[in-house]
Design a protein around this motif. Structure first.
Motif, mmCIF file in Angstrom:
data_model
loop_
_atom_site.group_PDB
_atom_site.id
_atom_site.type_symbol
_atom_site.label_atom_id
_atom_site.label_comp_id
_atom_site.label_asym_id
_atom_site.label_seq_id
_atom_site.Cartn_x
_atom_site.Cartn_y
_atom_site.Cartn_z
ATOM 1 N N ASN A 139 0.376 -1.547 -0.069
ATOM 2 C CA ASN A 139 0.256 -0.384 0.138
ATOM 3 C C ASN A 139 1.191 1.326 0.365
ATOM 4 N N VAL A 140 2.177 1.457 0.619
ATOM 5 C CA VAL A 140 2.742 2.481 0.970
ATOM 6 C C VAL A 140 3.352 2.672 -0.506
ATOM 7 N N LEU A 141 4.056 1.557 -0.928
ATOM 8 C CA LEU A 141 4.599 1.213 -2.569
ATOM 9 C C LEU A 141 4.091 2.079 -2.979
ATOM 10 N N SER A 142 3.113 1.362 -3.275
ATOM 11 C CA SER A 142 1.637 1.702 -4.432
ATOM 12 C C SER A 142 1.747 3.425 -4.036
ATOM 13 N N GLN A 143 0.971 3.885 -3.322
ATOM 14 C CA GLN A 143 1.388 5.202 -3.055
ATOM 15 C C GLN A 143 2.006 6.071 -3.375
ATOM 16 N N ALA A 144 2.985 6.175 -3.082
ATOM 17 C CA ALA A 144 4.468 6.525 -3.434
ATOM 18 C C ALA A 144 4.942 6.594 -4.944
ATOM 19 N N ILE A 145 3.941 6.020 -5.688
ATOM 20 C CA ILE A 145 4.296 5.825 -7.084
ATOM 21 C C ILE A 145 3.101 6.124 -7.661
ATOM 22 N N GLY A 146 2.049 5.816 -6.950
ATOM 23 C CA GLY A 146 0.649 6.521 -7.798
ATOM 24 C C GLY A 146 0.659 5.142 -8.783
ATOM 25 N N GLN A 147 0.607 3.524 -8.406
ATOM 26 C CA GLN A 147 0.356 2.544 -8.913
ATOM 27 C C GLN A 147 0.495 1.754 -8.170
ATOM 28 N N PRO A 148 -0.057 0.897 -8.362
ATOM 29 C CA PRO A 148 -0.768 -0.712 -7.521
ATOM 30 C C PRO A 148 0.703 -1.246 -7.953
ATOM 31 N N ARG A 149 1.240 -1.190 -6.777
ATOM 32 C CA ARG A 149 2.795 -2.292 -7.466
ATOM 33 C C ARG A 149 3.852 -2.807 -6.293
ATOM 34 N N THR A 150 4.245 -4.002 -6.621
ATOM 35 C CA THR A 150 5.134 -4.870 -5.088
ATOM 36 C C THR A 150 6.432 -5.171 -5.772
ATOM 37 N N ALA A 151 6.434 -4.603 -6.398
ATOM 38 C CA ALA A 151 8.922 -4.221 -6.955
ATOM 39 C C ALA A 151 8.316 -2.958 -7.899
ATOM 40 N N VAL A 152 10.022 -2.534 -8.152
ATOM 41 C CA VAL A 152 10.078 -1.085 -8.946
ATOM 42 C C VAL A 152 11.692 -1.503 -8.845
ATOM 43 N N ALA A 153 12.494 -1.167 -9.991
ATOM 44 C CA ALA A 153 13.628 -1.091 -10.231
ATOM 45 C C ALA A 153 14.104 0.223 -10.740
ATOM 46 N N ILE A 154 14.823 0.240 -10.199
ATOM 47 C CA ILE A 154 15.758 2.086 -10.576
ATOM 48 C C ILE A 154 16.407 1.752 -11.258
ATOM 49 N N GLU A 155 16.700 3.204 -12.554
ATOM 50 C CA GLU A 155 17.658 2.573 -13.529
ATOM 51 C C GLU A 155 18.618 3.424 -13.371
ATOM 52 N N ASP A 156 18.371 4.603 -12.650
ATOM 53 C CA ASP A 156 19.116 5.443 -12.775
ATOM 54 C C ASP A 156 19.812 5.725 -11.345
ATOM 55 N N GLN A 157 21.684 5.956 -11.405
ATOM 56 C CA GLN A 157 22.090 5.380 -10.350
ATOM 57 C C GLN A 157 22.629 6.426 -9.256
ATOM 58 N N GLY A 158 22.145 7.836 -10.144
ATOM 59 C CA GLY A 158 22.118 8.526 -8.994
ATOM 60 C C GLY A 158 20.841 8.293 -7.250
ATOM 61 N N PHE A 159 19.685 8.529 -8.359
ATOM 62 C CA PHE A 159 18.958 7.853 -7.633
ATOM 63 C C PHE A 159 18.781 6.689 -6.631
ATOM 64 N N ALA A 160 19.605 5.854 -7.341
ATOM 65 C CA ALA A 160 20.227 4.690 -6.511
ATOM 66 C C ALA A 160 20.534 4.766 -5.420
ATOM 67 N N LYS A 161 21.560 5.448 -5.514
ATOM 68 C CA LYS A 161 22.800 6.003 -5.143
ATOM 69 C C LYS A 161 22.039 6.676 -3.238
ATOM 70 N N ALA A 162 21.065 7.891 -4.222
ATOM 71 C CA ALA A 162 20.364 8.376 -3.142
ATOM 72 C C ALA A 162 19.383 7.799 -2.502
ATOM 73 N N LEU A 163 18.623 6.424 -2.969
ATOM 74 C CA LEU A 163 17.685 5.554 -1.869
ATOM 75 C C LEU A 163 18.840 4.789 -1.000
ATOM 76 N N LEU A 164 19.809 4.223 -1.595
ATOM 77 C CA LEU A 164 20.730 3.144 -0.992
ATOM 78 C C LEU A 164 21.241 3.938 0.844
ATOM 79 N N LYS A 165 21.338 5.333 0.505
ATOM 80 C CA LYS A 165 22.244 6.218 1.323
ATOM 81 C C LYS A 165 21.699 6.429 2.302
ATOM 82 N N LEU A 166 20.399 6.647 2.741
ATOM 83 C CA LEU A 166 18.892 6.267 3.735
ATOM 84 C C LEU A 166 19.227 5.287 4.538
ATOM 85 N N ASN A 167 19.651 4.465 4.462
ATOM 86 C CA ASN A 167 19.469 3.021 5.058
ATOM 87 C C ASN A 167 18.171 2.338 5.812
#
Length: 104
Positions: free
Chosen positions: A71-99
């Protein structure tokens, strides 16, 4: 703003920027094509799907995070999903940095 909220906001931003791949089949294709930099799956994803995505991430050395329910994931991206892939190194790095979340 806490790190969980930042993570959710960054996912939404990545979605609007067109750097997010959603849906199980598309995520697996992104991993196989070595485009995915980070995969995020929901905590309540099915066991078979979790294993399939986890195995692909291990094989292709893609970071995998398990975070928030569908539910939270779906709300964050605006569509019902259980899995997402980030294809941008900058976004991936920023998300991983949040730990946030746990590696699967």
């Amino acid at each position: 703003m806490n790190n969980e909220q930042r993570f959710i906001n960054l996912l939404g931003l990545a979605q609007r920027a067109g750097k997010l791949i959603t849906g199980e089949a598309q995520v697996l294709q992104s991993i196989r094509g070595q485009k995915a930099k980070l995969v995020v799956i929901s905590t309540d994803i099915g066991q078979a799907t979790r294993k399939k995505i986890s195995d692909k991430c291990t094989t292709y050395q893609v970071s995998l995070l398990t975070f928030m329910d569908r539910n939270v994931l779906s709300q964050a991206i605006g569509q019902p999903r259980t899995a997402v892939a980030i294809e941008d190194q900058g976004f991936a790095k920023a998300l991983l940095k949040l730990n946030i979340g746990e590696g699967a």
